[in-house]
Design an enzyme around this catalytic site. Structure first.
Site, short mmCIF file in Angstrom:
data_model
loop_
_atom_site.label_atom_id
_atom_site.label_comp_id
_atom_site.label_asym_id
_atom_site.label_seq_id
_atom_site.Cartn_x
_atom_site.Cartn_y
_atom_site.Cartn_z
N CYS A 255 0.82 -1.00 0.28
CA CYS A 255 -0.05 0.19 0.27
C CYS A 255 0.96 1.70 0.12
CB CYS A 255 -1.21 0.11 1.00
SG CYS A 255 -2.02 -1.36 0.68
N HIS B 60 -3.38 7.34 3.92
CA HIS B 60 -3.80 5.91 2.68
C HIS B 60 -5.34 5.41 3.13
CE1 HIS B 60 -3.76 2.27 1.95
NE2 HIS B 60 -3.83 1.45 2.84
N ASN C 85 -9.36 -0.34 0.71
CA ASN C 85 -8.71 0.06 1.02
C ASN C 85 -7.78 -0.72 -0.43
OD1 ASN C 85 -5.87 -0.52 1.35
ND2 ASN C 85 -5.45 -1.34 2.48
#
Ligand code: ACO
Length: 325
Positions: free
Chosen positions: A113, A252, A282
């Site tokens: 990520c 994020h 996500n």
């Protein structure tokens, strides 16, 4: 050229929406549990025929348009992803071909990520080393392709998407600071066991569902809060700005509670935090550039504003950047 500056952004998500109530029919969960534990209401899921390069290409085209550039003007293409089209060649080379960016060299970068922030940092370094003027930086992931939709501890979290920026050599301030870290000691807390050289895909793998994400969510949560917090504090100090100078925090989009914990520790006002995880979940490496692109389109930030990015991911990897738009 003293700086590397973002001069265009773009994003793309698949059309299919998977809502929390859809998931209620697939696993033992509830909209109430997912919403209260994560903040996610729905996510986008790519169909069987869509690969990372397909949506990344769309995001790249939009970023090029926003920057007023042709693909031939690109010197480098960097793609942050953990869900490439193939083991090889790189997804960046496939995108290069589709764009017709024949003057660029292209490569993928794997940092989970944090893939977009790692790619942005590398791109800045390339620009500052001289010679290179325009870089396409993409964060793209289709985590739905490595998610077990029978595992309620992971399938509620992830969604698919792509975000892209064009980074240009500039005399005007752009990236003001960038901090990266990693700690490989706990790699086993979040990984995909099979499909690489350690455990190639075979019958046994498929039977045990080892081609899918395995995660110790609670442990990941704690690392995420601590690492994003320390990286943001460091990035702000390195940029020689104060927290009050930050116009928008674009974190994020992993879990609302993670972002909220970081926000509180930094004593950041809520209205300066951009969130879109309720719609996308996500999206891994796509998360930050997808949110940035949406924030720009919604008029939450504009040229001259200062934004703070932060991310963490598998590895573990994490980082933060302070950027003047
Ligand atoms: N629906 C209902 N109940 C559930 C679900 C679900 N989808 N998932 C777990 N539960 C249950 C558990 O079984 C457990 O039940 P028990 O108490 O009877 O044992 C209970 O809910 C609590 O489970 P926890 O795992 O402790 O829940 P937690 O509050 O930690 O939330 C979550 C789980 C949302 C996964 C959280 O830990 C998290 O967000 N972690 C970070 C994950 C993350 O961001 N990963 C991505 C990293 S980035 C990358 O590189 C891909």
């Amino acid at each position: 050229m003293k700086y590397a500056k973002i001069i265009g952004t773009g994003s793309s998500v698949p059309e299919t929406v998977l809502s929390n109530s859809d998931l209620e029919k697939m696993v033992e969960t509830s909209d109430e549990w997912i919403t209260s534990r994560t903040g996610i209401k729905e996510r986008r899921i790519a169909d069987d025929s869509t690969a990372a390069s397909d949506i990344a290409y769309e995001a790249a085209e939009k970023a090029l348009r926003a920057a007023g550039l042709s693909a031939q003007q690109l010197d480098v293409i960097i793609v942050g992803t953990v869900t490439p089209d193939f083991v090889f060649p790189s997804t960046a080379c496939i995108i290069q071909s589709r764009l017709g960016a024949k003057n660029a060299y292209a490569f993928d970068l794997m940092a989970g990520c944090s893939g977009f922030l790692y790619s942005l940092h590398v791109a800045e370094g390339i620009i500052k080393s001289g010679g290179v003027k325009k870089i396409l930086v993409i964060g793209v992931d289709l985590l739905s392709k490595v998610t077990n939709f029978e595992d309620r501890s992971t399938c509620i979290l992830f969604g698919d998407g792509a975000g892209a920026v064009i980074l240009s050599a500039s005399d005007k301030p752009g990236i003001l600071s960038s901090i990266l870290s990693s700690d490989g000691n706990n790699w086993g807390l979040l990984y995909v066991p099979a499909g690489g050289s350690r455990t190639p895909i075979g019958e046994e793998v498929l039977k045990n569902k080892e081609q899918y994400i395995k995660m110790q969510g609670n442990d990941v949560f704690k690392v995420a809060v601590k690492s994003m917090e320390s990286a943001t504090v460091e990035a702000i100090a390195k940029a020689d700005v104060s927290a009050e100078d930050i116009d928008l925090f674009v974190p994020h989009q992993a879990n609302y509670r993670i972002v909220e914990a970081v926000r509180r520790r930094l004593d950041f006002p809520q209205e300066k935090v951009f969130m879109n995880l309720d719609k996308y979940g996500n999206t891994s490496a796509a998360s930050v550039p997808l949110a940035l692109d949406e924030a720009i389109h919604k008029g939450r930030v504009r040229e001259g504003n200062i934004v703070l990015f932060a991310a963490f991911g598998t590895g573990f990897t994490w980082g933060a950047s302070v950027v003047k738009l």
